[in-house]
Scaffold this motif. Sequence first.
Motif, short mmCIF file in Angstrom:
data_model
loop_
_atom_site.label_atom_id
_atom_site.label_comp_id
_atom_site.label_asym_id
_atom_site.label_seq_id
_atom_site.Cartn_x
_atom_site.Cartn_y
_atom_site.Cartn_z
N UNK A 172 1.18 -1.67 -0.53
CA UNK A 172 0.23 0.15 0.22
C UNK A 172 0.84 1.36 0.27
N UNK A 173 0.14 3.01 -0.76
CA UNK A 173 0.67 3.43 -0.30
C UNK A 173 0.02 4.71 -0.29
N UNK A 174 -0.24 5.66 0.67
CA UNK A 174 -0.75 6.65 0.92
C UNK A 174 -0.12 7.78 0.75
N UNK A 175 -0.83 8.38 -0.22
CA UNK A 175 -0.27 10.19 -0.82
C UNK A 175 -0.79 11.35 -0.33
N UNK A 176 0.22 12.42 0.22
CA UNK A 176 -0.82 13.35 0.18
C UNK A 176 -0.87 14.00 -0.99
N UNK A 177 -1.42 14.99 -0.40
CA UNK A 177 -1.69 16.64 -1.27
C UNK A 177 -0.35 17.28 -2.24
N UNK A 178 -0.66 16.77 -2.95
CA UNK A 178 0.41 18.03 -3.62
C UNK A 178 1.44 17.17 -3.85
N UNK A 179 1.09 15.65 -3.99
CA UNK A 179 2.33 14.49 -4.26
C UNK A 179 2.16 14.04 -5.84
N UNK A 180 3.67 13.76 -6.90
CA UNK A 180 3.41 12.96 -7.66
C UNK A 180 4.01 11.62 -7.87
N UNK A 181 3.46 10.78 -8.63
CA UNK A 181 4.17 9.54 -7.97
C UNK A 181 4.70 8.91 -9.31
N UNK A 182 5.42 8.50 -9.90
CA UNK A 182 5.12 6.88 -11.45
C UNK A 182 5.48 5.85 -10.98
N UNK A 183 5.23 4.55 -11.82
CA UNK A 183 5.34 3.64 -10.46
C UNK A 183 5.29 2.22 -11.49
N UNK A 184 5.71 1.50 -11.89
CA UNK A 184 5.09 -0.27 -12.16
C UNK A 184 3.86 -0.66 -12.24
#
Length: 404
Positions: A206-218
Amino acid sequence: MIDDQHDIVVLLVKYALHEPLSEDEERLLQEWRQRSPEHAVLPDQFRDLRWLEEQRSQMSAPPTEAMWEEIRQYIDEDGEPAPVMALPTKRRIGLAWYPVAAILFAGIIWGGMRMFRGRPKEERISTVVVPAGYKALLTLDDGTMIVLDTLKKGAIIAEGPIRIRKADSNRYIYTAGVLPDEPIRHRLAIAPGGGIFQIQWPDGSHAWLKGGTNVDYAVDLRSADVALAGEAWFRVVHDPGKPVVVALSGGTLVRVLGTSFDVQSAAGGSENRVALFSGSVRVVKDADSVLLRPGQEAVTEAEGIKTGGTDGNGVLAWVRPAAQTTYFDFTDADLLRMLPEIAAWYRVEVLNPQHFSGVGITGQFSRSMSLAGLIDELKLIEGTHVKIELREDTIFIAPLKPGE
């Protein structure tokens, strides 16, 4: 993946005209088919005369000479005629259909060509911006963009063997069939103030992502680095054979086998922070490398990596649910019914395999306590009635055995 429109145009034309394909061409065509449901059916549609006639009748105007010239220049820089126009004189479809097929290919290819031209080959994750008024934007491997907050609960996004289900207003669950050897990547951009979004990958991480976050993933999380700009809290399933690598700004890497940690990375800078809650992670920056233990954090700066203790409650503040009081108030309560509230606050899980219940408790416990400290308090009160253990990210509950 196929990014060269020349290759796919040639393959589509050959396939539509029933020409034999080489092994490499078959592989490329299958890879292209897997990009989306639309790609999966399009080659066969070009063999369907009725479908071709429907598409021809819907075209408002034939391709212009300028369009043909742009296609020629894009596909063959040497000035040779574009493959979409050099149609073989086979009789399988009928000569009358060649102009139709050429026009249809031109329209589809020209539109796709312009879309690909407008997208840079390599785009830094920090440059992704969510359109105004939206909270979260997901970009699929084929370039399709989806505004997640406009989807209804239960909606499913399909891309080849991948399925993404909207389980809640801000929670998305991945499942995947057999994936190709080359990683399939997705990019999620959350607007500042857009709230917290949760991703669950096929392996249960799992991941919890904060507002303003960009994430690039497989999409399988492990076949390629995760690029992060912003802040996220991860809980990674242990797999010693396939570590997760999170790439932060300034060349910092976080290597994870299985653990829970918070990571913060400022786009364009060299300072990052990694706070570890369970398991272990290795933080690498240039020649420096540090192995963290639970309760430690690492801060990377231009000079190297600094380590120290971490305030777990402070670090987790952004990801915790809203609370009306500064303490847990359990008055004549059932401990087993209260534990989910504790678990949500500390972002852990409760495992009660025997469905043990009926343990009463009365007391107040500060929310600022560490989870280990709270569990110790509960053991002092309820240790003669129930077995309570904290193992990394899970609270285990079981009835006492005789003699315990």
